[in-house]
Every structure is written in structure tokens, then in C-alpha cells.
Design an enzyme around this catalytic site. Structure first.
Site, PDB file in Angstrom:
ATOM      1  N   TRP A 102      45.366  62.011   2.584  1.00 33.89           N
ATOM      2  CA  TRP A 102      45.257  63.177   1.665  1.00 33.89           C
ATOM      3  C   TRP A 102      45.849  62.981   0.112  1.00 33.89           C
ATOM      4  CZ3 TRP A 102      42.274  66.032   4.098  1.00 33.89           C
ATOM      5  CH2 TRP A 102      42.295  66.344   5.403  1.00 33.89           C
ATOM      6  N   ASP A 172      52.072  68.397  -2.320  1.00 39.14           N
ATOM      7  CA  ASP A 172      51.183  68.755  -1.329  1.00 39.14           C
ATOM      8  C   ASP A 172      52.077  69.017   0.001  1.00 39.14           C
ATOM      9  OD1 ASP A 172      49.634  69.169   1.005  1.00 39.14           O
ATOM     10  OD2 ASP A 172      48.152  67.424   0.515  1.00 39.14           O
ATOM     11  N   LYS A 196      49.369  74.621   9.889  1.00 42.43           N
ATOM     12  CA  LYS A 196      50.267  73.910  10.617  1.00 42.43           C
ATOM     13  C   LYS A 196      51.577  74.874  10.824  1.00 42.43           C
ATOM     14  CE  LYS A 196      47.961  70.423   8.102  1.00 42.43           C
ATOM     15  NZ  LYS A 196      47.200  69.948   9.026  1.00 42.43           N
TER      16      LYS A 196
HETATM   17  N1  PMP Z   1      46.998  67.562   2.776  1.00 45.17           N
HETATM   18  C1  PMP Z   1      47.644  67.163   3.921  1.00 45.17           C
HETATM   19  C2  PMP Z   1      48.902  66.667   3.985  1.00 45.17           C
HETATM   20  C3  PMP Z   1      46.885  67.808   5.082  1.00 45.17           C
HETATM   21  O1  PMP Z   1      47.359  67.468   6.302  1.00 45.17           O
HETATM   22  C4  PMP Z   1      45.669  68.377   5.135  1.00 45.17           C
HETATM   23  C5  PMP Z   1      44.825  68.790   6.470  1.00 45.17           C
HETATM   24  N2  PMP Z   1      45.280  68.527   7.532  1.00 45.17           N
HETATM   25  C6  PMP Z   1      45.043  68.753   3.746  1.00 45.17           C
HETATM   26  C7  PMP Z   1      45.722  68.373   2.959  1.00 45.17           C
HETATM   27  C8  PMP Z   1      43.630  69.520   3.987  1.00 45.17           C
HETATM   28  O2  PMP Z   1      43.953  70.625   4.188  1.00 45.17           O
HETATM   29  P1  PMP Z   1      42.738  71.744   4.194  1.00 45.17           P
HETATM   30  O3  PMP Z   1      42.034  71.332   5.503  1.00 45.17           O
HETATM   31  O4  PMP Z   1      43.481  73.064   4.352  1.00 45.17           O
HETATM   32  O5  PMP Z   1      42.177  71.314   3.126  1.00 45.17           O
END
Ligand code: PMP
Length: 360
Positions: A102, A172, A196
Site C-alpha cells: 500500500w 494511511d 475494516k
Molecule cells: N491502504 C491500506 C493500508 C489498505 O489495507 C488498503 C486496502 N486493504 C488500502 C490502502 C486500499 O484501500 P481501498 O480499497 O479503500 O482503496
């Protein structure tokens, strides 16, 4: 139908009382004669929901008045672009700590709009740890520093926030927001996909310090400019109404339970149960470095792909579901967010012990 223990990394388990309440209000929200899904986002009833949700989140996280709270769409992935579009123009560069898939995506998007400097990384050991961060690694001239506070795939988290001096810290927090307490005043921007610890997917929460609003690059689409959403109090266009409603119910549930500090204690207890077993098992082992391991996502392996597959299959048959590790790392991962009851972790550990005995 019996409910299972769902260890999904997201969308993930929601508190049962929240689902029951939402079900009871499905056809008639508060005497309106309609579902929240059917309601105008400009209605008085919905104004009560969005204002209520913001107030509860402010209370739960201790968000200072100098910060704005936004309820947006687009997921955390949209924030990977929205953050640089709004912030990187200040000096044309930003610092990043690369702690996994991520973080990499955030870096990839920032590169489109400026210079994204990776000042530290844990890629050398498959992201199993959080790099030590001395203040001197950060460029005092960077527009911001970006971190991923909890790494959903690799199961690591920051136990302390890095000191970035006067450079705003952007986090994030998708997979540990409300799961552990943070001092919001130490951060410039916090963002998180809801799926989450907050509610259903489709809602993205952004908490932003006021002085960071209003600096978007000229090329920024209006929907990607924080100012648009600040000026309209999250109602510039149709927001993810039902997601905001469920988030409000989740916030109420969490406040009733004692708030984030209490939740963090419970989460540490739950994670402790599983880590203690993993540390002593002869079959299973956790993959993250002990000092950095997450209290939300716990990856583990047996060392044998066949055993991993048998474990996942047998666990599923025992109502312990979605334990397969992320497709990029394999093995298993137990995501034990706020709404996972302690009982679920107890059942998982009992099942792992039984599996270990039977397959020794
Ligand atoms: N950042 C983290 C730490 C994540 O765990 C995730 C998704 N699991 C994301 C970003 C991406 O999120 P989204 O699917 O809401 O775009």
C-alpha cells in the site's frame, strides 16, 4: 443461520449489534417511512446522521477543532493521488516510508505530481518490520512525509509515530484507525478506507488539518480538491449515505464500549492470545518481527503449502473463515479488527492447537 467468525482483511466483520440495529431500521429510519438508502442526502434526517457521525468520530479520536473531518468516496486508493495533488505543490517533493504494497501504491501516485523520495524501506526483508526512523532521515524541505501506520498484508504497525519536525505527517490508517489510539495533533492528514474498522466499503474518512486545505495544484479535478469537500461539509455531491449511517452506528457502539483506548486494550489482549500460541507452536509461526507486529492483521505460516491449504480448508469447515493470506504472500492471515469478538480468537487458537495435534 449461524454466523461464522470472519477473519477477512476487508471488507471485514462488523459489530453484530450494529447489524441488528441497521436491520431494525431498514424499512423505516426514525419514523421517516424510508430506509437511509432511499433518503435525500439534503434531508434533515440525513443531516442528523452525517453531523452525528462527525461528532462521534471527533469524540472517539479526540480530533482538535483545527481539523476538518470529511466523508468521501473513492477508497484509500483515491487518497494516494489526492494527497499529493493537494500537498506536494508546496515544495514539489515529499518523503515516503515504504513498508509494503500500500505504501508503494501511494509512492507510485505521488511520483506523477512531484518528486517522491523513499527515505526508508523494509523491502529488503519482505516488509516484515518497520524501519527505524530518526528525524535526520527526513528532508526538512519536503511538503509532507507519508507513512502507512498498519500494514494490512505483512502484519506490521508503527508503535510510535516518527518525528518529522515541522513537516506534516500524512498517515494511511486504513487498517488500524480506531483500533489503537493516536494523538491526532501529531498528524497533518489521516485517511482510511472504511471497510475494516469503520463500516462498509465505499466510504473513505479523511481528517485534515485546516492549514493543509486550499493548496491543490491547478490540474486537480474538483472532486479531488479537499477544499471542495471542506466548503460543502462532505455534501458537495451525493456522499456514500448508507456507509456514513453504518459508520455512525459503529462509532456509537465503540463509544459505548469505552472508546478507542479501551478498544486498544481489548485488541492487544486478542492479538496477545494468538501471538502467544504462535510463539510456542512447533507447527505455526508468525512472519512479522516481534517488536513491530500488528494487533489487527496477523499473518502466519506452517512452512508447508499443503499443510497451509489443509488448515484453511478445515478451519472453514469449523466456521473460522477467510483465513487465507494475501495472494502476494500466501500462508494464512487472521485479521482481528475491533468487531472480532475475543471469543473468535479463542476459538481460532483452540482450533490451531487441535490441528497441530492431529497433523504432528
Ligand atoms: N491502504 C491500506 C493500508 C489498505 O489495507 C488498503 C486496502 N486493504 C488500502 C490502502 C486500499 O484501500 P481501498 O480499497 O479503500 O482503496
Amino acid at each position: 443461520m449461524a454466523r461464522v467468525y470472519n477473519f477477512s482483511a476487508g471488507p471485514a466483520v462488523l459489530p453484530e449489534p450494529v447489524l441488528v440495529k441497521a436491520a431494525s431500521e431498514m424499512l423505516d429510519y426514525g419514523g421517516s417511512g424510508m430506509s437511509v438508502m432511499e433518503m435525500s442526502h439534503r434531508s434533515k434526517a440525513f443531516a442528523g446522521i452525517v453531523e452525528g457521525a462527525e461528532g462521534l468520530l471527533r469524540k472517539l479520536m479526540g480530533i482538535p477543532d483545527t481539523y476538518k473531518v470529511l466523508f468521501l468516496q473513492g477508497g484509500a486508493s483515491s487518497q494516494f493521488a489526492m494527497v499529493p495533488l493537494n500537498l506536494i505543490g508546496k515544495t514539489g517533493k515529499a518523503d515516503f516510508v515504504n513498508t509494503g504494497a500500500w505504501s508503494k501504491k501511494a509512492i507510485g501516485q505521488a511520483k506523477k505530481y512531484g518528486k517522491a523520495n523513499v527515505v526508508a524501506s523494509s523491502e529488503d526483508r519482505t516488509f516484515t518490520y518497520i524501519p527505524k526512523l530518526n528525524k535526520s532521515v527526513f528532508d526538512p524541505d519536503a511538503s509532507y512525509v507519508h507513512i502507512t501506520t498498519n500494514n494490512t498484508i505483512y502484519g506490521t504497525h508503527y508503535t510510535t509515530l516518527p518525528d518529522t519536525g515541522d513537516v506534516p505527517l500524512v498517515a494511511d490508517m486504513s487498517s488500524n484507525i480506531l483500533g489503537e489510539a493516536y494523538d491526532v495533533s501529531k498528524l497533518g492528514i489521516i485517511y482510511a478506507g472504511a471497510q475494516k474498522n469503520i463500516g462498509p466499503s465505499g466510504l473513505t474518512v479523511v481528517i485534515i488539518r485546516e492549514d493543509l486545505v486550499g493548496h491543490a495544484m491547478d490540474i486537480t479535478p474538483i472532486m479531488f480538491d479537499y477544499q471542495t469537500h471542506v466548503e460543502a461539509a462532505s455534501l458537495y455531491n451525493t456522499p456514500p449515505c448508507y456507509g456514513i449511517y453504518i459508520a455512525k452506528l459503529v462509532f456509537e457502539w465503540l463509544l459505548d464500549l469505552g472508546g478507542v483506548t479501551e478498544m486498544e486494550k481489548i485488541n492487544k489482549g486478542k492479538a496477545g492470545l494468538l501471538y502467544e500460541y504462535l510463539d510456542n507452536s512447533k507447527m505455526f509461526r508468525g512472519t512479522a518481527a516481534e517488536e513491530d507486529r500488528s494487533i489487527m492483521n496477523i499473518p502466519f505460516v506452517t512452512g508447508s503449502e499443503e499443510l497451509d491449504a489443509a488448515f484453511i480448508k478445515e478451519a472453514t469447515a469449523n466456521s473460522l473463515v477467510t483465513l487465507k493470506g494475501h495472494r502476494s504472500v500466501g500462508g494464512m492471515r487472521a485479521s482481528i479488527y475491533n468487531a472480532m469478538p475475543r471469543e473468535g480468537v479463542v476459538k481460532l487458537v483452540e482450533f490451531m492447537k487441535k490441528f497441530e495435534r492431529e497433523h504432528a
